[in-house]
Motif scaffolding. Sequence first.
Motif, PDB file in Angstrom:
ATOM      1  N   LYS A   1      -7.602  -5.480  -4.238  1.00 38.08           N
ATOM      2  CA  LYS A   1      -7.329  -6.832  -3.729  1.00 38.08           C
ATOM      3  C   LYS A   1      -6.663  -7.680  -4.806  1.00 38.08           C
ATOM      4  CE  LYS A   1     -10.834  -7.189  -0.107  1.00 38.08           C
ATOM      5  NZ  LYS A   1     -12.238  -7.543   0.132  1.00 38.08           N
ATOM      6  N   ALA A   2      -7.179  -7.557  -6.029  1.00 29.66           N
ATOM      7  CA  ALA A   2      -6.636  -8.360  -7.127  1.00 29.66           C
ATOM      8  C   ALA A   2      -5.203  -7.940  -7.446  1.00 29.66           C
ATOM      9  CB  ALA A   2      -7.521  -8.213  -8.359  1.00 29.66           C
ATOM     10  N   ARG A   3      -4.986  -6.643  -7.477  1.00 23.16           N
ATOM     11  CA  ARG A   3      -3.639  -6.166  -7.780  1.00 23.16           C
ATOM     12  C   ARG A   3      -2.657  -6.609  -6.697  1.00 23.16           C
ATOM     13  NH1 ARG A   3      -2.741  -0.691  -7.975  1.00 23.16           N
ATOM     14  NH2 ARG A   3      -4.702  -0.229  -6.901  1.00 23.16           N
ATOM     15  N   TYR A   4      -3.130  -6.535  -5.451  1.00 20.86           N
ATOM     16  CA  TYR A   4      -2.244  -6.968  -4.361  1.00 20.86           C
ATOM     17  C   TYR A   4      -1.954  -8.462  -4.465  1.00 20.86           C
ATOM     18  CZ  TYR A   4      -0.394  -8.267   0.154  1.00 20.86           C
ATOM     19  OH  TYR A   4       0.403  -8.802   1.142  1.00 20.86           O
TER      20      TYR A   4
ATOM     21  N   VAL B   1       0.839  -1.204   0.000  1.00 23.14           N
ATOM     22  CA  VAL B   1       0.000   0.000   0.000  1.00 23.14           C
ATOM     23  C   VAL B   1       0.871   1.251   0.000  1.00 23.14           C
ATOM     24  CG1 VAL B   1      -1.672   1.376   1.307  1.00 23.14           C
ATOM     25  CG2 VAL B   1      -1.963  -1.113   1.131  1.00 23.14           C
ATOM     26  N   PHE B   2       1.884   1.264   0.851  1.00 25.70           N
ATOM     27  CA  PHE B   2       2.771   2.427   0.936  1.00 25.70           C
ATOM     28  C   PHE B   2       3.395   2.721  -0.429  1.00 25.70           C
ATOM     29  CE2 PHE B   2       6.425   5.001   2.100  1.00 25.70           C
ATOM     30  CZ  PHE B   2       5.970   5.767   3.162  1.00 25.70           C
ATOM     31  N   SER B   3       3.825   1.653  -1.118  1.00 23.77           N
ATOM     32  CA  SER B   3       4.458   1.877  -2.426  1.00 23.77           C
ATOM     33  C   SER B   3       3.428   2.389  -3.441  1.00 23.77           C
ATOM     34  CB  SER B   3       5.129   0.594  -2.927  1.00 23.77           C
ATOM     35  OG  SER B   3       4.153  -0.394  -3.205  1.00 23.77           O
TER      36      SER B   3
ATOM     37  N   VAL C   1      -1.463   6.760  -5.929  1.00 24.06           N
ATOM     38  CA  VAL C   1      -2.799   6.167  -5.850  1.00 24.06           C
ATOM     39  C   VAL C   1      -3.568   6.782  -4.679  1.00 24.06           C
ATOM     40  CG1 VAL C   1      -4.092   4.005  -5.581  1.00 24.06           C
ATOM     41  CG2 VAL C   1      -1.919   4.031  -6.857  1.00 24.06           C
ATOM     42  N   LYS C   2      -4.867   7.054  -4.888  1.00 21.98           N
ATOM     43  CA  LYS C   2      -5.717   7.610  -3.838  1.00 21.98           C
ATOM     44  C   LYS C   2      -6.024   6.560  -2.770  1.00 21.98           C
ATOM     45  CE  LYS C   2      -8.263  10.992  -6.582  1.00 21.98           C
ATOM     46  NZ  LYS C   2      -9.600  11.548  -6.882  1.00 21.98           N
ATOM     47  N   LEU C   3      -6.382   7.015  -1.570  1.00 23.34           N
ATOM     48  CA  LEU C   3      -6.653   6.095  -0.468  1.00 23.34           C
ATOM     49  C   LEU C   3      -7.969   5.337  -0.617  1.00 23.34           C
ATOM     50  CD1 LEU C   3      -5.438   8.277   2.500  1.00 23.34           C
ATOM     51  CD2 LEU C   3      -4.272   6.284   1.521  1.00 23.34           C
ATOM     52  N   PRO C   4      -9.088   6.010  -0.933  1.00 21.68           N
ATOM     53  CA  PRO C   4     -10.351   5.252  -0.988  1.00 21.68           C
ATOM     54  C   PRO C   4     -10.269   4.158  -2.051  1.00 21.68           C
ATOM     55  CG  PRO C   4     -10.787   7.621  -0.875  1.00 21.68           C
ATOM     56  CD  PRO C   4      -9.313   7.453  -1.130  1.00 21.68           C
ATOM     57  N   GLY C   5     -10.598   2.974  -1.677  1.00 17.99           N
ATOM     58  CA  GLY C   5     -10.505   1.832  -2.584  1.00 17.99           C
ATOM     59  C   GLY C   5      -9.180   1.100  -2.463  1.00 17.99           C
ATOM     60  N   LEU C   6      -8.179   1.794  -1.920  1.00 16.09           N
ATOM     61  CA  LEU C   6      -6.857   1.168  -1.758  1.00 16.09           C
ATOM     62  C   LEU C   6      -6.653   0.659  -0.337  1.00 16.09           C
ATOM     63  CD1 LEU C   6      -3.929   0.652  -2.861  1.00 16.09           C
ATOM     64  CD2 LEU C   6      -3.340   2.908  -1.940  1.00 16.09           C
ATOM     65  N   TYR C   7      -7.149   1.430   0.623  1.00 17.73           N
ATOM     66  CA  TYR C   7      -6.791   1.163   2.021  1.00 17.73           C
ATOM     67  C   TYR C   7      -7.933   1.601   2.892  1.00 17.73           C
ATOM     68  CZ  TYR C   7      -3.759   1.365   6.199  1.00 17.73           C
ATOM     69  OH  TYR C   7      -3.181   1.172   7.436  1.00 17.73           O
ATOM     70  N   PRO C   8      -8.910   0.746   3.208  1.00 20.57           N
ATOM     71  CA  PRO C   8      -8.986  -0.676   2.872  1.00 20.57           C
ATOM     72  C   PRO C   8      -9.198  -0.894   1.371  1.00 20.57           C
ATOM     73  CG  PRO C   8     -10.595  -0.064   4.579  1.00 20.57           C
ATOM     74  CD  PRO C   8      -9.998   1.182   4.063  1.00 20.57           C
ATOM     75  N   PRO C   9      -8.831  -2.069   0.878  1.00 23.44           N
ATOM     76  CA  PRO C   9      -8.852  -2.319  -0.556  1.00 23.44           C
ATOM     77  C   PRO C   9     -10.243  -2.690  -1.069  1.00 23.44           C
ATOM     78  CG  PRO C   9      -8.001  -4.245   0.592  1.00 23.44           C
ATOM     79  CD  PRO C   9      -8.264  -3.205   1.641  1.00 23.44           C
ATOM     80  N   ASN C  10     -10.577  -2.200  -2.277  1.00 24.21           N
ATOM     81  CA  ASN C  10     -11.766  -2.706  -2.970  1.00 24.21           C
ATOM     82  C   ASN C  10     -11.359  -3.945  -3.790  1.00 24.21           C
ATOM     83  OD1 ASN C  10     -10.353  -1.707  -5.130  1.00 24.21           O
ATOM     84  ND2 ASN C  10     -11.674   0.111  -5.407  1.00 24.21           N
ATOM     85  N   GLU C  11     -12.272  -4.474  -4.564  1.00 23.99           N
ATOM     86  CA  GLU C  11     -11.982  -5.736  -5.279  1.00 23.99           C
ATOM     87  C   GLU C  11     -10.778  -5.587  -6.215  1.00 23.99           C
ATOM     88  OE1 GLU C  11     -13.202  -8.671  -4.443  1.00 23.99           O
ATOM     89  OE2 GLU C  11     -14.168  -7.452  -2.887  1.00 23.99           O
ATOM     90  N   ASP C  12     -10.748  -4.454  -6.896  1.00 19.17           N
ATOM     91  CA  ASP C  12      -9.648  -4.223  -7.831  1.00 19.17           C
ATOM     92  C   ASP C  12      -8.297  -4.216  -7.101  1.00 19.17           C
ATOM     93  OD1 ASP C  12      -8.346  -3.319 -10.345  1.00 19.17           O
ATOM     94  OD2 ASP C  12      -8.014  -1.498  -9.144  1.00 19.17           O
TER      95      ASP C  12
END
Lengths: 233, 233, 233, 233, 233, 233
Positions: free
Chosen positions: E222-225, E201-203, E209-220
Amino acid sequence: MDSAVIDILRKVTTATITTMLLKKGIRRCWMQGPKPLVPSGQRIVGPAFTLRFVPVREDVATPASWSHPISTRAAIEEMPEGVIAIADAMGVPSAGIFGDILCARMKKRGVAALVTDGVLRDRGGILTSALPVWCAGIAAPASVNGLTFVGWQQPIGCGGCAIFPDDIIIVDDDGAVVVPATLTEYAAHEGAEHELYESWVFSEVEKGVKLPGLYPPNEDAKARYAAWRKTRG
Amino acid sequence: MDSAVIDILRKVTTATITTMLLKKGIRRCWMQGPKPLVPSGQRIVGPAFTLRFVPVREDVATPASWSHPISTRAAIEEMPEGVIAIADAMGVPSAGIFGDILCARMKKRGVAALVTDGVLRDRGGILTSALPVWCAGIAAPASVNGLTFVGWQQPIGCGGCAIFPDDIIIVDDDGAVVVPATLTEYAAHEGAEHELYESWVFSEVEKGVKLPGLYPPNEDAKARYAAWRKTRG
Amino acid sequence: MDSAVIDILRKVTTATITTMLLKKGIRRCWMQGPKPLVPSGQRIVGPAFTLRFVPVREDVATPASWSHPISTRAAIEEMPEGVIAIADAMGVPSAGIFGDILCARMKKRGVAALVTDGVLRDRGGILTSALPVWCAGIAAPASVNGLTFVGWQQPIGCGGCAIFPDDIIIVDDDGAVVVPATLTEYAAHEGAEHELYESWVFSEVEKGVKLPGLYPPNEDAKARYAAWRKTRG
Amino acid sequence: MDSAVIDILRKVTTATITTMLLKKGIRRCWMQGPKPLVPSGQRIVGPAFTLRFVPVREDVATPASWSHPISTRAAIEEMPEGVIAIADAMGVPSAGIFGDILCARMKKRGVAALVTDGVLRDRGGILTSALPVWCAGIAAPASVNGLTFVGWQQPIGCGGCAIFPDDIIIVDDDGAVVVPATLTEYAAHEGAEHELYESWVFSEVEKGVKLPGLYPPNEDAKARYAAWRKTRG
Amino acid sequence: MDSAVIDILRKVTTATITTMLLKKGIRRCWMQGPKPLVPSGQRIVGPAFTLRFVPVREDVATPASWSHPISTRAAIEEMPEGVIAIADAMGVPSAGIFGDILCARMKKRGVAALVTDGVLRDRGGILTSALPVWCAGIAAPASVNGLTFVGWQQPIGCGGCAIFPDDIIIVDDDGAVVVPATLTEYAAHEGAEHELYESWVFSEVEKGVKLPGLYPPNEDAKARYAAWRKTRG
Amino acid sequence: MDSAVIDILRKVTTATITTMLLKKGIRRCWMQGPKPLVPSGQRIVGPAFTLRFVPVREDVATPASWSHPISTRAAIEEMPEGVIAIADAMGVPSAGIFGDILCARMKKRGVAALVTDGVLRDRGGILTSALPVWCAGIAAPASVNGLTFVGWQQPIGCGGCAIFPDDIIIVDDDGAVVVPATLTEYAAHEGAEHELYESWVFSEVEKGVKLPGLYPPNEDAKARYAAWRKTRG
């Protein structure tokens, strides 16, 4: 005060001083609040020059009051060389009792250190002034924001201790300690002896000696210490 | 002080006094700590007779110190009739500055009340003494357990306020308020007028009038009050 | 413990006890926090039965823990008649260590009083239980909301004092005091004598005698007291 | 909200409510600070109407602000009948948020109670107004001495709890508790059942039954309770 | 305890540990008070060896008590290699529980670190001893000035947390955290996984990348991670 | 806001700002709590972007809440470049409101600094993020351990001060100060002039001039300063 006694006290930690005073029944000698602005390993000793504040009252604690005959400025001009200025600020955390200018003037007058249970203002400027300070922190507002100055060389409280003019103040990285004037010689001589003993204990521990029987010492340890002590003159 | 002013102040609540002083820019006039030992509805007014403590130091704060020329006993014998004795105990909650005997003596001397940000001892005995007291609670130990008495009629702090000798102290169920000596007449006359106004507002509220426009008043309310006020002489 | 000593102590105020202990160098004997739920003038004396809590941890402090062998319930069933149950609740103000049911059971078992630096819950129910309680207040939540019970009859802290099982606890309207087991007889006999002396001083003050020379007494006052004392047998 | 639920909640102690909420994982529901001005045994239940203060700033918190559209006066006129007004005063102990006049107006509007983690002013006048109040004490100065009013019906903190408009507030002699709106029915029905169970336990203790196995109950106690419960309908 | 688990925990921040424990409903696991004497970026993990103090009582807390079988000296000699000594000093800020000599002995015995909600004494000497310490500050006076040592390897409170012997203690620049013995493996494995996720996430944030959808993650996200995670083995 | 005014304010110490505001009757402008994570001599100025927390409630403050439309994440995405994000965390010392990831995102968005009376988490990660932060310390647990986020750009309290969106925040090594939006120009121009005057006073003190008559200045000092001032343009 005898400057030889001051010289001895400079080598005695505030930790040891409190133990010596505890043997005389004095538990209230370490001040809660004053800490070195930056820990430096330095120890400073001198007679107390007391300053007293009460809470602010908006009709009397004003910038105008700084010209009053009873002002922090007037007090500073009364401080003899070598004293430790010690201020009862009642632990107020939001009014910086002194800033760079007053600290610079104290330094110029030869004040050894400034100690308070309150806070100072203008951290950078105080470091520039080079006056050693022990305080409870830093706040931007001036003293009149929270305090009214009422006099000097009166008995005060500081950090939970009673301080009388001419008591001896000792400050180091552990904070600030007061030695009642009548106990100064005792504290210096017993303290110095105790420091020697603790340095021996520390070296024994470094060699791997267990604590029980060593610290406090049993008869055997006492004898070993006495032998070592003799070699130190 | 003019006893007529004292008589007026006896009818003004400490709540109103603080509002009058706020109009003069004084926010620090109500003391945090002192409360009536038992709320009684009583209001007492008188000039401050100050007492000052610093923290205990075991070599000076002893039962023996009670015979010292600078002692609480000596201070009490200096109190004129009608004063309010007010003690800076630094809010220490574990050392009762006075008990039944000293309170009884103060009562005998005509002291109007005792106020402190510290605590008293021997709750039952103090009630027996009949001295009205405002304090921050009760603790069994004597003053020397936590405090050293250092003098009287000096400027003090009490409950976060600066108190100077001869300031006027007012106490009621809301606690203790200090009026700077120079503002006493103002506080009495404006305060009494304000009390009258608030009594009218209260009666309006009882009739069902809404607050906006009434308190603070709009032009209409001001006119209605002026009419009512005229009928009161 | 000798019940005659207990009987004497019941007549000695906690204020006087602290003065007697101060003469032996003990300043930490009055507990900060415990107060009678309702001041009643009552004084209760008994040996300490200690209870110990640590902070809550959500995996161990649960309603289920109330059935555990180490529980407040089990501790209560171990309390002998006449003890004063004294609980180290670390001054936590938001978790009521006991409510009406546990207090009722303690009362049934003959527990003399409950003392804590924490708080209780269900004020009305506790008054109904008739168990005398000294506490720092009332809160609705149960102990497990903020505390984990860990054992009984261990050394504890309570209100800033060290309490060991079988120390003597004395409570009255001034709060709670601990007398080290070894000093109980001293405190009882000296304390009773001191009470007598103070009652004489109080009567002198009522007659208008000044404090200096009376309290503490000078030679003349000592002689007058000795004469009065003789008449008391 | 269903008035039948309110009726049930009036019979459930705040102590029991906190235990019911603990079972749902909610430990932060009892407010530190609010206490009945005079304990009366009364329990009051109603939806929260929130009021919010921030600290004083001398340019905005003035007597003049009392006429501002966002004022405590305007807020009071928005309060529906039956609500409990609950004020976030950040625990400030030196500014009385309301006095007799505002309390009288709230009473007139049918406000059920006033709850705050701050303090009120004019103790006598508030008792006269007959508005039930739960607060952290009394101070003479007005709200503007320490607080700035900023709005109503927003989420607030009060005594360490989060309060949202329309949560249910319950107050009794143990203080003030918040029930999240979504858990109100649960708390009422489970709480009432729990009260019944505890009343049976209390009566068992009165008969001399030991706590272990009774509270919490073992199988035997459960059976005995079930039998007793059946007789209650 | 499994040393592999310890090795994993050394790579998990105390911040992450608290989030893992929160998922298990444990909010009280970070200690208020203990901080590294000098922040160093170091993280230390080990089983708790508990030490317990109660308040001072002048008849038992004396320099003589240091020779008593229940003494801090005796406790230190019982400490196994690799433990973290953790002391319940009730947050007392004015009594340094250990100084240079005792710290040097602990270091010699292989104690991994010393943690306390109290304070230490002799700052310079402790740094010389090289024992890593987490404490609430420094004070000159010895433990007996404010504390009485009563035992070791009992349940304790430290900084508002319950600590049982053999719980796992983790310290870093954010302070000190306790992991209940039963949750150690969970915390290690989940924690290490979470660290990996947060580093990704930090990287992403560094890339803009914006925070909403990233942290916590949305489906997209999650898939990228998951894709990135797979590349890490 | 005029960027020229911001440029001037960057050269005015927070100490001087508080004195300028005191002349306008504003004493509550310095925040108790926020300190630079590492003192660096840096001063930062910008308009306030406020964030508001209330206490934790376990049903709403959960990791799941981080995806909620009203979340710290959403608030960060609303922050314009150059603002100072300032969070009302009610001084809670045990819940780190932000860690490395959120700080990194704020840095990315051009936020000038983060100020709070609460604490942050992950000290090392925050230093890596390079966002300048002023806070009351560090704690490992996340915000939801002790706080519930409720919104942004509302009036807040922070460290005892009222902050409204678009007030100007100034931070340096002495802490954080708020300037009401209406007083910004005044504070900049008067403040810059005052800095100049104090720099002259400091140089006079360095030359050995006494304080009385210099600071505050008498007529002679005023004239000397005016002459010096003229040479500065």
